[in-house]
Structure formats: structure tokens, C-alpha cells
Design a protein around this motif. Structure first.
Motif, short mmCIF file in Angstrom:
data_model
loop_
_atom_site.label_atom_id
_atom_site.label_comp_id
_atom_site.label_asym_id
_atom_site.label_seq_id
_atom_site.Cartn_x
_atom_site.Cartn_y
_atom_site.Cartn_z
N ASN A 249 0.84 -1.20 0.00
CA ASN A 249 0.00 0.00 0.00
C ASN A 249 0.87 1.25 0.00
OD1 ASN A 249 -2.36 -1.47 0.04
ND2 ASN A 249 -2.68 -1.29 2.25
N MET A 250 1.92 1.22 0.83
CA MET A 250 2.87 2.34 0.87
C MET A 250 3.53 2.53 -0.49
SD MET A 250 6.42 2.81 0.84
CE MET A 250 6.99 1.19 1.31
N ALA A 251 3.97 1.42 -1.10
CA ALA A 251 4.68 1.50 -2.38
C ALA A 251 3.79 2.10 -3.47
CB ALA A 251 5.16 0.10 -2.79
N LYS A 252 2.54 1.68 -3.50
CA LYS A 252 1.62 2.23 -4.51
C LYS A 252 1.41 3.72 -4.30
CE LYS A 252 -0.84 -2.18 -4.78
NZ LYS A 252 -2.07 -2.92 -4.37
N LEU A 253 1.32 4.13 -3.04
CA LEU A 253 1.10 5.54 -2.72
C LEU A 253 2.32 6.37 -3.12
CD1 LEU A 253 -1.20 7.15 -1.16
CD2 LEU A 253 0.38 7.14 0.77
N VAL A 254 3.50 5.89 -2.77
CA VAL A 254 4.74 6.64 -3.06
C VAL A 254 4.95 6.77 -4.56
CG1 VAL A 254 7.26 6.52 -2.88
CG2 VAL A 254 5.86 6.10 -0.87
N ARG A 255 4.56 5.76 -5.33
CA ARG A 255 4.75 5.82 -6.78
C ARG A 255 3.86 6.88 -7.43
NH1 ARG A 255 7.87 2.69 -9.55
NH2 ARG A 255 6.72 3.18 -11.43
N GLU A 256 2.88 7.40 -6.71
CA GLU A 256 2.06 8.48 -7.25
C GLU A 256 2.81 9.81 -7.27
OE1 GLU A 256 -1.55 8.74 -5.07
OE2 GLU A 256 -2.10 6.64 -5.39
N LEU A 257 3.86 9.92 -6.46
CA LEU A 257 4.62 11.16 -6.38
C LEU A 257 5.57 11.25 -7.56
CD1 LEU A 257 5.41 10.92 -2.56
CD2 LEU A 257 3.69 12.38 -3.64
N LYS A 258 5.87 12.48 -7.98
CA LYS A 258 6.63 12.69 -9.21
C LYS A 258 8.11 12.37 -9.05
CE LYS A 258 7.69 16.13 -12.78
NZ LYS A 258 7.57 17.54 -13.20
N LYS A 259 8.72 12.81 -7.96
CA LYS A 259 10.16 12.66 -7.78
C LYS A 259 10.44 12.17 -6.36
CE LYS A 259 12.85 15.55 -9.90
NZ LYS A 259 13.62 16.76 -10.28
N VAL A 260 11.03 10.96 -6.24
CA VAL A 260 11.21 10.33 -4.93
C VAL A 260 12.59 9.67 -4.87
CG1 VAL A 260 10.34 8.55 -3.35
CG2 VAL A 260 8.73 9.83 -4.77
N VAL A 261 13.22 9.75 -3.70
CA VAL A 261 14.41 8.96 -3.40
C VAL A 261 14.09 8.14 -2.15
CG1 VAL A 261 16.86 8.96 -2.84
CG2 VAL A 261 15.94 10.73 -4.35
N VAL A 262 14.32 6.82 -2.21
CA VAL A 262 13.94 5.95 -1.10
C VAL A 262 15.09 5.02 -0.72
CG1 VAL A 262 12.93 4.21 -2.65
CG2 VAL A 262 12.18 4.30 -0.28
N VAL A 263 15.29 4.86 0.58
CA VAL A 263 16.25 3.89 1.13
C VAL A 263 15.44 2.72 1.67
CG1 VAL A 263 17.88 3.45 3.00
CG2 VAL A 263 18.02 5.59 1.71
N GLU A 264 15.79 1.49 1.27
CA GLU A 264 14.99 0.35 1.69
C GLU A 264 15.82 -0.93 1.68
OE1 GLU A 264 12.68 -1.82 3.34
OE2 GLU A 264 11.85 0.18 3.03
N HIS A 265 15.59 -1.81 2.70
CA HIS A 265 16.28 -3.09 2.79
C HIS A 265 15.43 -4.26 2.31
CE1 HIS A 265 19.71 -1.40 4.79
NE2 HIS A 265 19.00 -0.94 5.79
N ASP A 266 14.11 -4.08 2.21
CA ASP A 266 13.24 -5.15 1.71
C ASP A 266 13.36 -5.15 0.19
OD1 ASP A 266 11.07 -6.66 0.70
OD2 ASP A 266 9.91 -6.31 2.53
N LEU A 267 14.09 -6.13 -0.35
CA LEU A 267 14.39 -6.14 -1.78
C LEU A 267 13.15 -6.29 -2.65
CD1 LEU A 267 17.70 -8.21 -2.03
CD2 LEU A 267 17.38 -5.74 -1.88
#
Length: 585
Positions: A249-267
Motif C-alpha cells: 500500500n505504501m509502495a503504490k502511494l509513493v509511486r504516485e509522487l513525481k520525484k522520490v528517493v527511497v532507502v529500503e532493505h526489503d528487496l
């Protein structure tokens, strides 16, 4: 170029004889290779004068010194930021671009530092830690690159950066009020109702922020960042404490934003979320290097291989391999224990779990959303609580339990803690527990002083060190990076095989669960109201049942064998849903 790194938290000159100074060949010849800082009383090593002999490293009784030779192509001119002499140095930066840019790398490699720099919270000092940093110097440094214009806009405050920080548990200390009021106050995009629904926040809107759990705080922090109007968004480890459904749900929401930088360990989430990835490598706590941008599949695979093909660099000796293990018919193995159907009520929450039989050497993965009863089930097996109906197993079954939330309430060092459980000085223990979990440098540290990731590794070691028939691990991958998760998974598998123990693991990292588990117990229901746990299911049936409820389909990467989530609505996603095959072996 050579780095001399001192862990000043470990350095204790009042408890040693300053062996680093005493035995340094340079000091003995009259050079100022190592000097004592008058203000701190702690040593400072000159990286220019240091010969790299390593005597100080071996002589330091607290293992606080590291001498590291850097690749030939690196020199002082390539340092973007330094935290001081003999401290961590960052080489390179990520270039923000349209879409989602992912950053992957070990803990303490500089990922959060990059987010702070790009968010305008930290002006990089270009390695000149004794000079006042300024954007003019930074702009000159990156002249002729995309970062030049980005830093020019930061200097002129023409970029509005929104930063979701890593440690959301600090939020109640700086923000007060009810969730509804906080989110409406920051809603600059008029999407309050939409984000509340997508992140499933309806039931906590009237709760005070300091009354929320870790997962609830994480979702509120993500919502607050999403609701603000910004030019670029930074999300630092947004999946911590979230279950698999909440992660997507978070991933779908974040992909709606135009420009994002994300740090993540869950591959799996990083793969699903990102358009490009940068790999960070180096030595944790010493230095970090940023790779060129790569397509998400190529980037993650190269990270697992430990080799950057375009840069012709190998940064890890051994590749991370998620081996596809042969499916074993455990019914041919000796039975370890059986438990009956159980029921338990906790306030208004009701749990029902079907009984099952566990065989020797078996790892049972437990899947399900938050608030559905997984931890309650683990506590029933651990006999921390008693069932209202049904029986667990006989008293002669020995259980070792690592809870979900770890409190560092032990008075003493890590060595004291582990030594109170078993003989930690045997060659077996060093090779099977201490070395894989990277505990050697933690042994003389006070348990109460450990970070979240360090405490997690120590808690896992303590749990698996006990002599037991059943091991219960609740969210062991929390706070761990990819390498650490793989190390933990291998330790878990070895303990299961060598001790012929049964191991139950609750975790939301599907890649981690996929690698270690022989069968799955799947929990469903309505979070916070009721939960139903299945009997242990074979891996394919359990994964299919769980993923169907999540409405997510997985495929395997042909090169590495790692599970990959299909994009929702893609051809592959539609094909698998039509066949009812949500999980491909």
C-alpha cells in the motif's frame, strides 16, 4: 589513499595504556602519526603519515581502530562529506530524477547521510571538516553536472524537500496531538480522505500520537510526508514495522509522487517501488561509495552478486544467493511435537488457531497482516500466555523465545549475556554464531548501549544459543540490512538442521521467509478484531493462500532465483491471477 577510522564510542583511553600511541612505529621515530586531542583526551591518527602497518589495530584493547586502504581511483578530491578526522567519509551522491530512485546498501554506509544532504538538512563539507561548509563550494565542486543546478536551487530555496525520517519512534517527542489533527494540519494537497483509506488509518485517527505502535507511527509518518506539497520526497526505510499488505500500500502511494528517493532493505518492495537504483558499498562506519544509476532489476542483481559490471568493481567476496532448496517430505522425519486447536481472547480480540504437527529440523514461517494474532500465537507456544481452549504441548518440550519488541534491560556486556547462556569461546560457537552475526566487536559493549540492529542480532544469538527443542523468533529481520538478513537466515537453517529443532519465524520480509521456511502457517481475519491461523501448510499452498488474500502475485528472477512482485495490473500479474497461481516455485 588510506583511511584511519576510530570508533570513538569504543575508544576508552582512561581504561587502557594508549597502546596505539605506545607501539606506533611512526611515533617511535618522532613523527606525529598519532597524537592525543587535548579536548577529548582521545587519539587522532594522521592518515598522511600513517604507514598502514596495522599495529595500532591489533594492539587496541577495545578494537576501536580500523586502517583501510581505498581503491586507487579514490582520493581526497572525491570526498563529498566527512564527519571529522578519523570518522566516516562519503564518496559520491545520488542524482534526483523523475520517478522513484532507490538506494540499497549495508547499514552505516551513508544512505541516510545522502538523504539529509539532498533534503537540504546537511551542507556537505567536501571532506574539509575543519572549514565552514557552504553551498558555493559545493556548487563549484559539482560544476557541469546535474547536481550543480540542484544545489543552486537548494541554496536559493527553490526546492521544497519532504523527508520521512528513518526513526519514526522519535516523532511523539517532537509532535503532539491526535492523528486526525496532525494529518489535517499538514494536508497541503487536499488528499486527507484518500491517504487515510489507502494506508488504513481510519481506526487510529482519534488516538494521540504517543499511544501508537511502531507500525502505526510509520504509516502516519508516510501519510504526513505524502500530504505535504513538495518538489522532491525522501523516504528512509518506510517499511519498518509494516506488514506485507501495508508495505505494498505504501509502495503504490509513493509511486504516485513525481520525484522520490527511497532507502529500503526489503528487496521485494524496493524492486516493486523503484525505477532506478544506486548501490552503496564500502566499509560500514568507515566509508561509503555510490554506484552509477542502474535499472532496478540489474541493480538489485548486481548488489546480490557483489559486482558492478559497468564499473568493473567487486565489492563483496561472496555473492548473496537465495538457494532454491529441495522440498523435503517432513512426514518421513520424526515428529517433534503436536499442538491442538487453540482459542484465545484478549479484550475484544479473538484468536483461533488450527492444530498441527511439527517435525524435527523444520522451519515454519508465519505469515499474515499486523494485528491478526501472530505474536499472540507465538506467546501461546512460548507459554507466556495460556490458551482459553486447547493445549500447546507437554512440559518436557524446551522453548527459546525472541519477542518482537526487544528492551535492552540487561545490566552487563554482550559477552556477559551470551556467556550466561552457553560457552561462547568454543570454535563451534564462534564459527556458527559470533562470526555470521558479526558479534565479535560487540562483545565488550554494554547491552543498554546497543543500536536497534545490534540489539536485534544479539537477541537472535541469545535465543538460538539456548538448549531448546523449539525456537520462536518474532520479526528477526527488523533493523537488519540485506547482508545481515541473509546471515541470520543461514544461522536459522543450520540450527534447525544440526539440532533437529523446530523453529517458528514471524516476519514480513517475504524474501527472507521464502529462503528459510519449509512450511507456512497463514493468518487471516480482521486486524484488531479476530484472527484465524491455519494448520502448517506446504510451502506452495501456504504462499498461494497468503498472496491471494493480499492480491499480490510473485515470479522468480531467472538469474538469482529471488522472488519478485509483479506490478499490479501487468500482463504477468493478470495471467497468474487467472490461473490462481500467486506464488511461483
Amino acid at each position: 589513499m588510506r583511511l584511519a577510522i576510530i570508533d570513538y564510542e569504543r575508544c576508552q583511553p582512561k581504561k587502557c595504556s594508549l597502546e596505539c600511541l605506545k607501539y606506533c612505529p611512526g611515533v617511535r621515530m618522532g613523527e606525529k602519526t598519532i597524537e592525543i586531542n587535548e579536548d577529548t583526551g582521545k587519539p587522532v591518527i594522521s592518515e598522511v603519515l600513517c604507514s598502514g602497518c596495522g599495529i595500532c589495530v591489533k594492539r587496541c584493547p577495545f578494537k576501536a581502530i580500523s586502517i583501510i586502504g581505498l581503491p586507487e581511483e579514490l582520493d581526497e578530491s572525491k570526498i563529498v562529506h566527512s564527519y571529522g578526522q578519523n570518522r566516516f567519509k562519503l564518496f559520491g551522491l545520488v542524482v534526483p530524477r523523475d520517478g522513484v530512485v532507490g538506494i540499497i546498501g549495508q547499514n552505516a554506509i551513508g544512505k541516510s547521510t545522502i538523504l539529509r544532504i539532498l533534503a537540504g538538512e546537511l551542507i556537505p563539507n567536501l571532506g574539509k571538516h575543519d572549514e565552514e561548509p557552504s553551498y558555493d563550494k559545493v556548487i563549484e565542486k559539482f560544476k557541469g553536472t546535474e547536481l550543480q543546478s540542484y544545489f543552486e536551487m537548494l541554496k536559493e530555496r527553490k526546492v521544497k524537500a519532504i523527508h520521512k525520517v528513518q526513526y519514526v519512534d522519535i516523532l511523539p517527542k517532537v509532535v503532539k496531538g491526535k492523528v486526525r489533527d496532525i494529518l489535517k494540519r499538514v494536508d497541503e494537497r487536499g488528499k486527507f480522505e484518500e491517504v487515510v483509506k489507502k494506508l488504513e488509518l481510519e481506526n487510529i485517527l482519534d488516538r494521540e500520537l504517543d499511544k501508537l505502535s511502531g507500525g502505526e507511527l510509520q504509516r502516519v509518518a508516510i501519510a504526513a510526508a505524502y500530504l505535504r506539497e513538495g518538489d522532491i520526497y525522501f523516504f528512509d526505510e518506510p517499511t519498518s514495522w509494516l506488514d506485507i499488505r501495508q508495505r505494498f500500500n505504501m509502495a503504490k502511494l509513493v509511486r504516485e509522487l513525481k520525484k522520490v528517493v527511497v532507502v529500503e532493505h526489503d528487496l521485494i518492495v524496493l524492486d516493486y517501488l523503484s525505477d532506478y537504483v544506486h548501490i552503496m558499498y564500502g566499509v560500514p562506519g568507515a566509508y561509503g561509495i555510490v554506484s552509477l544509476p542502474k535499472s532496478v532489476r540489474v541493480g538489485i542483481n548486481e548488489y546480490l552478486y557483489g559486482e558492478l559490471k559497468d564499473e568493473n568493481i567487486r565489492f563483496r567476496k561472496e555473492p548473496i544467493v537465495f538457494e532454491k532448496r529441495a522440498i523435503i517430505d517432513y512426514k518421513n522425519r520424526p515428529i517433534l511435537l503436536s499442538y491442538s486447536d487453540m482459542k484465545k481472547s484478549l479484550g475484544s480480540f479473538k484468536l483461533e488457531v488450527k492444530g498441527g504437527t511439527i517435525y524435527k529440523g523444520e522451519v515454519i514461517g508465519i505469515l499474515g497482516p499486523n494485528g491478526i494474532g501472530k505474536t499472540t500465537f507465538i506467546k501461546l507456544l512460548a507459554k507466556v500466555i495460556e490458551p482459553d481452549e486447547g493445549e500447546v504441548f507437554s512440559e518436557d518440550i524446551k522453548v527459546s523465545y525472541k519477542p518482537q519488541y526487544i528492551t535492552p534491560d540487561y545490566d552487563g556486556t554482550v559477552e556477559d549475556l551470551l556467556s550466561s547462556i552457553t560457552n561462547i569461546h568454543s570454535s563451534y560457537y564462534k564459527s556458527e554464531i559470533i562470526n555470521p552475526l558479526q558479534l565479535e566487536k560487540l562483545l565488550d559493549r554494554e547491552v543498554k548501549e546497543l543500536s536497534g540492529g545490534e540489539l536485534q542480532r544479539v537477541a537472535i544469538a541469545a535465543c538460538l544459543s539456548r538448549d531448546a527443542d523449539i525456537y520462536l523468533l518474532d520479526e528477526p529481520s527488523a533493523f537488519l540490512d540485506v547482508e545481515q538478513r541473509l546471515a541470520v537466515s543461514k544461522v536459522i537453517r543450520r540450527i534447525a538442521d544440526e539440532k533437529e529443532a523446530g523453529i517458528f519465524v514471524v516476519d514480513h520480509d517475504i524474501l527472507f521467509q521464502d529462503y528459510i521456511s519449509d512450511r507456512f502457517i497463514v493468518f487471516s481475519g480482521e486486524p484488531g478484531i479476530y484472527g484465524k491461523g491455519s494448520e502448517p501448510l506446504n510451502k506452495r499452498e501456504g504462499a498461494n493462500r497468503f498472496l491471494k488474500e493480499m492480491q499480490i502475485t510473485f515470479r522468480r528472477d531467472p538469474e538469482t532465483g529471488r522472488p519478485r512482485a509483479n506490478k499490479e495490473g501487468s500482463q504477468k500479474d493478470r495471467e497468474q491471477k487467472e490461473k490462481g497461481e500467486y506464488y511461483y516455485e
